[in-house]
Design a protein around this motif. Structure first.
Motif, PDB file in Angstrom:
ATOM      1  N   ASP A   3      59.093  16.538  -2.781  1.00 65.56           N
ATOM      2  CA  ASP A   3      59.883  16.507  -4.012  1.00 65.56           C
ATOM      3  C   ASP A   3      59.297  15.527  -5.021  1.00 65.56           C
ATOM      4  O   ASP A   3      59.280  15.792  -6.236  1.00 65.56           O
ATOM      5  CB  ASP A   3      61.328  16.120  -3.706  1.00 65.56           C
ATOM      6  CG  ASP A   3      62.164  17.289  -3.216  1.00 65.56           C
ATOM      7  OD1 ASP A   3      61.668  18.433  -3.245  1.00 65.56           O
ATOM      8  OD2 ASP A   3      63.318  17.063  -2.806  1.00 65.56           O
ATOM      9  N   ILE A   4      58.835  14.380  -4.547  1.00 66.48           N
ATOM     10  CA  ILE A   4      58.216  13.390  -5.427  1.00 66.48           C
ATOM     11  C   ILE A   4      57.006  13.991  -6.136  1.00 66.48           C
ATOM     12  O   ILE A   4      56.824  13.823  -7.352  1.00 66.48           O
ATOM     13  CB  ILE A   4      57.812  12.136  -4.619  1.00 66.48           C
ATOM     14  CG1 ILE A   4      59.057  11.361  -4.177  1.00 66.48           C
ATOM     15  CG2 ILE A   4      56.878  11.235  -5.421  1.00 66.48           C
ATOM     16  CD1 ILE A   4      58.782  10.269  -3.163  1.00 66.48           C
ATOM     17  N   VAL A   5      56.194  14.717  -5.371  1.00 68.86           N
ATOM     18  CA  VAL A   5      55.016  15.362  -5.953  1.00 68.86           C
ATOM     19  C   VAL A   5      55.428  16.426  -6.966  1.00 68.86           C
ATOM     20  O   VAL A   5      54.888  16.497  -8.082  1.00 68.86           O
ATOM     21  CB  VAL A   5      54.137  15.977  -4.848  1.00 68.86           C
ATOM     22  CG1 VAL A   5      53.025  16.825  -5.455  1.00 68.86           C
ATOM     23  CG2 VAL A   5      53.539  14.887  -3.963  1.00 68.86           C
ATOM     24  N   GLN A   6      56.416  17.256  -6.603  1.00 72.01           N
ATOM     25  CA  GLN A   6      56.827  18.329  -7.513  1.00 72.01           C
ATOM     26  C   GLN A   6      57.443  17.781  -8.792  1.00 72.01           C
ATOM     27  O   GLN A   6      57.206  18.312  -9.883  1.00 72.01           O
ATOM     28  CB  GLN A   6      57.813  19.262  -6.812  1.00 72.01           C
ATOM     29  CG  GLN A   6      58.070  20.563  -7.569  1.00 72.01           C
ATOM     30  CD  GLN A   6      56.835  21.434  -7.637  1.00 72.01           C
ATOM     31  OE1 GLN A   6      56.341  21.916  -6.630  1.00 72.01           O
ATOM     32  NE2 GLN A   6      56.321  21.647  -8.845  1.00 72.01           N
ATOM     33  N   ASN A   7      58.223  16.705  -8.683  1.00 72.85           N
ATOM     34  CA  ASN A   7      58.775  16.072  -9.884  1.00 72.85           C
ATOM     35  C   ASN A   7      57.659  15.618 -10.820  1.00 72.85           C
ATOM     36  O   ASN A   7      57.737  15.796 -12.045  1.00 72.85           O
ATOM     37  CB  ASN A   7      59.644  14.869  -9.505  1.00 72.85           C
ATOM     38  CG  ASN A   7      61.006  15.256  -8.982  1.00 72.85           C
ATOM     39  OD1 ASN A   7      61.476  16.371  -9.184  1.00 72.85           O
ATOM     40  ND2 ASN A   7      61.658  14.334  -8.292  1.00 72.85           N
ATOM     41  N   ALA A   8      56.624  14.998 -10.249  1.00 74.59           N
ATOM     42  CA  ALA A   8      55.510  14.510 -11.061  1.00 74.59           C
ATOM     43  C   ALA A   8      54.745  15.663 -11.704  1.00 74.59           C
ATOM     44  O   ALA A   8      54.323  15.581 -12.865  1.00 74.59           O
ATOM     45  CB  ALA A   8      54.579  13.660 -10.204  1.00 74.59           C
ATOM     46  N   ILE A   9      54.557  16.740 -10.949  1.00 74.18           N
ATOM     47  CA  ILE A   9      53.873  17.911 -11.496  1.00 74.18           C
ATOM     48  C   ILE A   9      54.668  18.493 -12.654  1.00 74.18           C
ATOM     49  O   ILE A   9      54.109  18.825 -13.717  1.00 74.18           O
ATOM     50  CB  ILE A   9      53.662  18.971 -10.401  1.00 74.18           C
ATOM     51  CG1 ILE A   9      52.674  18.469  -9.354  1.00 74.18           C
ATOM     52  CG2 ILE A   9      53.173  20.288 -11.003  1.00 74.18           C
ATOM     53  CD1 ILE A   9      52.590  19.350  -8.117  1.00 74.18           C
ATOM     54  N   ASP A  10      55.965  18.628 -12.462  1.00 76.14           N
ATOM     55  CA  ASP A  10      56.807  19.165 -13.536  1.00 76.14           C
ATOM     56  C   ASP A  10      56.725  18.301 -14.789  1.00 76.14           C
ATOM     57  O   ASP A  10      56.677  18.816 -15.917  1.00 76.14           O
ATOM     58  CB  ASP A  10      58.261  19.278 -13.063  1.00 76.14           C
ATOM     59  CG  ASP A  10      58.450  20.327 -11.975  1.00 76.14           C
ATOM     60  OD1 ASP A  10      57.516  21.127 -11.740  1.00 76.14           O
ATOM     61  OD2 ASP A  10      59.525  20.338 -11.352  1.00 76.14           O
ATOM     62  N   LEU A  11      56.717  16.975 -14.601  1.00 71.08           N
ATOM     63  CA  LEU A  11      56.587  16.078 -15.744  1.00 71.08           C
ATOM     64  C   LEU A  11      55.238  16.268 -16.428  1.00 71.08           C
ATOM     65  O   LEU A  11      55.156  16.297 -17.665  1.00 71.08           O
ATOM     66  CB  LEU A  11      56.747  14.625 -15.289  1.00 71.08           C
ATOM     67  CG  LEU A  11      56.531  13.556 -16.372  1.00 71.08           C
ATOM     68  CD1 LEU A  11      57.515  13.729 -17.518  1.00 71.08           C
ATOM     69  CD2 LEU A  11      56.630  12.160 -15.778  1.00 71.08           C
ATOM     70  N   PHE A  25      49.634  18.292 -19.668  1.00 72.35           N
ATOM     71  CA  PHE A  25      48.399  17.723 -19.157  1.00 72.35           C
ATOM     72  C   PHE A  25      47.270  18.752 -19.088  1.00 72.35           C
ATOM     73  O   PHE A  25      46.121  18.392 -18.908  1.00 72.35           O
ATOM     74  CB  PHE A  25      48.631  17.154 -17.753  1.00 72.35           C
ATOM     75  CG  PHE A  25      49.060  15.713 -17.738  1.00 72.35           C
ATOM     76  CD1 PHE A  25      49.719  15.146 -18.805  1.00 72.35           C
ATOM     77  CD2 PHE A  25      48.804  14.924 -16.632  1.00 72.35           C
ATOM     78  CE1 PHE A  25      50.127  13.823 -18.791  1.00 72.35           C
ATOM     79  CE2 PHE A  25      49.195  13.595 -16.595  1.00 72.35           C
ATOM     80  CZ  PHE A  25      49.858  13.041 -17.664  1.00 72.35           C
ATOM     81  N   GLY A  26      47.592  20.031 -19.183  1.00 68.37           N
ATOM     82  CA  GLY A  26      46.585  21.050 -18.923  1.00 68.37           C
ATOM     83  C   GLY A  26      46.490  21.265 -17.427  1.00 68.37           C
ATOM     84  O   GLY A  26      47.479  21.591 -16.777  1.00 68.37           O
ATOM     85  N   GLU A  27      45.312  21.081 -16.841  1.00 70.06           N
ATOM     86  CA  GLU A  27      45.186  21.173 -15.383  1.00 70.06           C
ATOM     87  C   GLU A  27      45.766  19.902 -14.761  1.00 70.06           C
ATOM     88  O   GLU A  27      45.334  18.796 -15.078  1.00 70.06           O
ATOM     89  CB  GLU A  27      43.728  21.333 -14.965  1.00 70.06           C
ATOM     90  CG  GLU A  27      43.568  21.510 -13.460  1.00 70.06           C
ATOM     91  CD  GLU A  27      42.123  21.628 -13.034  1.00 70.06           C
ATOM     92  OE1 GLU A  27      41.823  22.495 -12.198  1.00 70.06           O
ATOM     93  OE2 GLU A  27      41.290  20.853 -13.539  1.00 70.06           O
ATOM     94  N   VAL A  28      46.736  20.071 -13.888  1.00 71.92           N
ATOM     95  CA  VAL A  28      47.356  18.924 -13.219  1.00 71.92           C
ATOM     96  C   VAL A  28      46.635  18.708 -11.891  1.00 71.92           C
ATOM     97  O   VAL A  28      46.632  19.579 -11.012  1.00 71.92           O
ATOM     98  CB  VAL A  28      48.864  19.165 -12.984  1.00 71.92           C
ATOM     99  CG1 VAL A  28      49.507  17.928 -12.367  1.00 71.92           C
ATOM    100  CG2 VAL A  28      49.560  19.527 -14.297  1.00 71.92           C
ATOM    101  N   ARG A  29      46.032  17.536 -11.741  1.00 74.38           N
ATOM    102  CA  ARG A  29      45.212  17.218 -10.567  1.00 74.38           C
ATOM    103  C   ARG A  29      45.850  16.045  -9.831  1.00 74.38           C
ATOM    104  O   ARG A  29      45.833  14.918 -10.317  1.00 74.38           O
ATOM    105  CB  ARG A  29      43.780  16.897 -10.991  1.00 74.38           C
ATOM    106  CG  ARG A  29      43.111  18.059 -11.727  1.00 74.38           C
ATOM    107  CD  ARG A  29      41.690  17.723 -12.162  1.00 74.38           C
ATOM    108  NE  ARG A  29      41.650  16.674 -13.162  1.00 74.38           N
ATOM    109  CZ  ARG A  29      41.755  16.870 -14.466  1.00 74.38           C
ATOM    110  NH1 ARG A  29      41.926  18.092 -14.952  1.00 74.38           N
ATOM    111  NH2 ARG A  29      41.694  15.845 -15.302  1.00 74.38           N
ATOM    112  N   GLY A  36      52.126  24.451  -9.150  1.00 72.28           N
ATOM    113  CA  GLY A  36      51.832  23.997 -10.501  1.00 72.28           C
ATOM    114  C   GLY A  36      50.700  23.007 -10.625  1.00 72.28           C
ATOM    115  O   GLY A  36      50.470  22.481 -11.717  1.00 72.28           O
ATOM    116  N   ALA A  37      49.978  22.745  -9.527  1.00 70.86           N
ATOM    117  CA  ALA A  37      48.917  21.744  -9.593  1.00 70.86           C
ATOM    118  C   ALA A  37      47.908  21.972  -8.481  1.00 70.86           C
ATOM    119  O   ALA A  37      48.153  22.717  -7.525  1.00 70.86           O
ATOM    120  CB  ALA A  37      49.500  20.337  -9.487  1.00 70.86           C
ATOM    121  N   VAL A  38      46.775  21.300  -8.613  1.00 71.10           N
ATOM    122  CA  VAL A  38      45.778  21.222  -7.551  1.00 71.10           C
ATOM    123  C   VAL A  38      45.968  19.884  -6.848  1.00 71.10           C
ATOM    124  O   VAL A  38      46.035  18.842  -7.500  1.00 71.10           O
ATOM    125  CB  VAL A  38      44.354  21.327  -8.114  1.00 71.10           C
ATOM    126  CG1 VAL A  38      43.320  21.279  -6.994  1.00 71.10           C
ATOM    127  CG2 VAL A  38      44.187  22.589  -8.945  1.00 71.10           C
TER     128      VAL A  38
END
Length: 316
Positions: A161-169, A175-179, A213-215
């Motif tokens: 969830d922490i990762v997904q929250n950051a990706i959504d932000l 950001f374009g490509e979220v890495r 939503g991210a790599v």
């Protein structure tokens, strides 16, 4: 009110986008000192937020008078004490009268207790987590660091969830490509280091569509997460190694020390926001610069606007 385009170019862009989107109502919980009132007034003057002061009226007015701050135009909801301020601020959100929360001069755990209350709070199915949006001198783009303020020793599911929250932000900020780099002390998986096992599991969860939503890549040490040369020396070949724009710490202590090291030793600015609730929560510190305070409000406005209307804001 400009915050210094040369010093904080990324924050200037975020603030400009939030101003273009238009202000949102923000319930400011217990602003009983000059710092909390100044933060709200600065953001209001810039057209970012419309503050609703929630707290003991007499104390708030006394603090404003002592600091020579004019709060006459701001609505004030009178409460008896800090716990009541937190509960009433949350209630304003539930009533649709505010689209974000902002911490005043009460303890963070008091506000969070009201936010996570089972029947009267603002919880969703997502775990709450904190993100710093960092403006780091010399970097060509902002950097998100999570979690440095809410989850002390998160489990694997909580880290997801922490990762997904950051990706959504990162997507709200375009950001374009979220890495995403899942940080550890080393870049190899070791049974002796649970953080490396969690990192590998999170990457596999992304492969299976459980995080989207991210790599993702991990475990990665800090150097080979952000420095292409360090990644090359370790022969790490991925879309993330050396190019990460989201850093996920293994626990709160590591994340907090990383963010504060960048702030106090590298001259970075850190805009803080809590995600995962029905609305964004603005958490600022007395040590924050004016730029960081305004950027925190701007980020919250963009998140709130995305929740309200789903509009694409940055980039016109």
């Amino acid at each position: 009110m400009e915050i210094g385009q040369d010093q904080y170019p990324h924050y200037e862009s975020v603030i400009a986008a939030a101003r273009k989107a238009g202000p949102v109502a923000v319930a400011l919980a217990h602003p009983c000192d000059a710092y909390a009132l100044e933060a709200a007034l600065d953001a209001a003057r810039l057209g970012l937020i419309e503050p609703i002061l929630v707290g003991p009226g007499e104390r708030i007015r006394s603090a404003a008078e002592a600091a020579r701050l004019d709060i006459a135009a701001l609505p004030l909801v009178d409460t008896e004490h800090s716990h009541a301020s937190a509960a009433r601020a949350v209630q304003l959100v539930r009533e649709g009268k505010a689209a974000a929360l902002m911490k005043g001069s009460l303890h963070t755990d008091e506000l969070m207790a009201a936010v996570v209350a089972a029947d009267t709070g603002l919880r969703t199915a997502r775990r709450l987590s904190h993100c710093f949006v960092m403006e780091v001198p010399g970097r060509s783009a902002p950097l998100i660091i999570t979690d440095a303020a809410i989850n002390i020793a998160p489990t694997l599911n909580e880290k997801a969830d922490i990762v997904q929250n950051a990706i959504d932000l990162a997507h709200v900020l375009e950001f374009g490509e979220v890495r995403v780099a899942i940080l550890a002390a080393v870049e190899t998986v070791s049974a002796k280091m649970p953080s490396t096992i969690d990192a590998a599991a999170l990457c596999k969860m992304a492969d299976r569509g459980q995080i989207t939503g991210a790599v993702l890549d991990g475990p990665l040490a800090m150097d080979n997460a952000i420095d292409p040369g360090a990644a090359a020396i370790k022969h790490l070949v991925s879309d993330v190694a050396g190019r990460a724009n989201v850093l996920v710490a293994p626990d709160l202590e590591a994340g907090n020390m990383l963010a504060k090291s960048l702030t106090f030793m590298a001259g970075a600015a850190a805009a803080g926001i809590v995600l995962g609730a029905r609305v964004p929560l603005i958490l600022t510190s007395r040590a924050d610069s004016v730029a960081a305070r305004l950027a925190s409000c701007a980020v919250a406005v963009l998140v709130a606007r995305r929740k309200l209307d789903g509009a694409r804001i940055l980039g016109g």
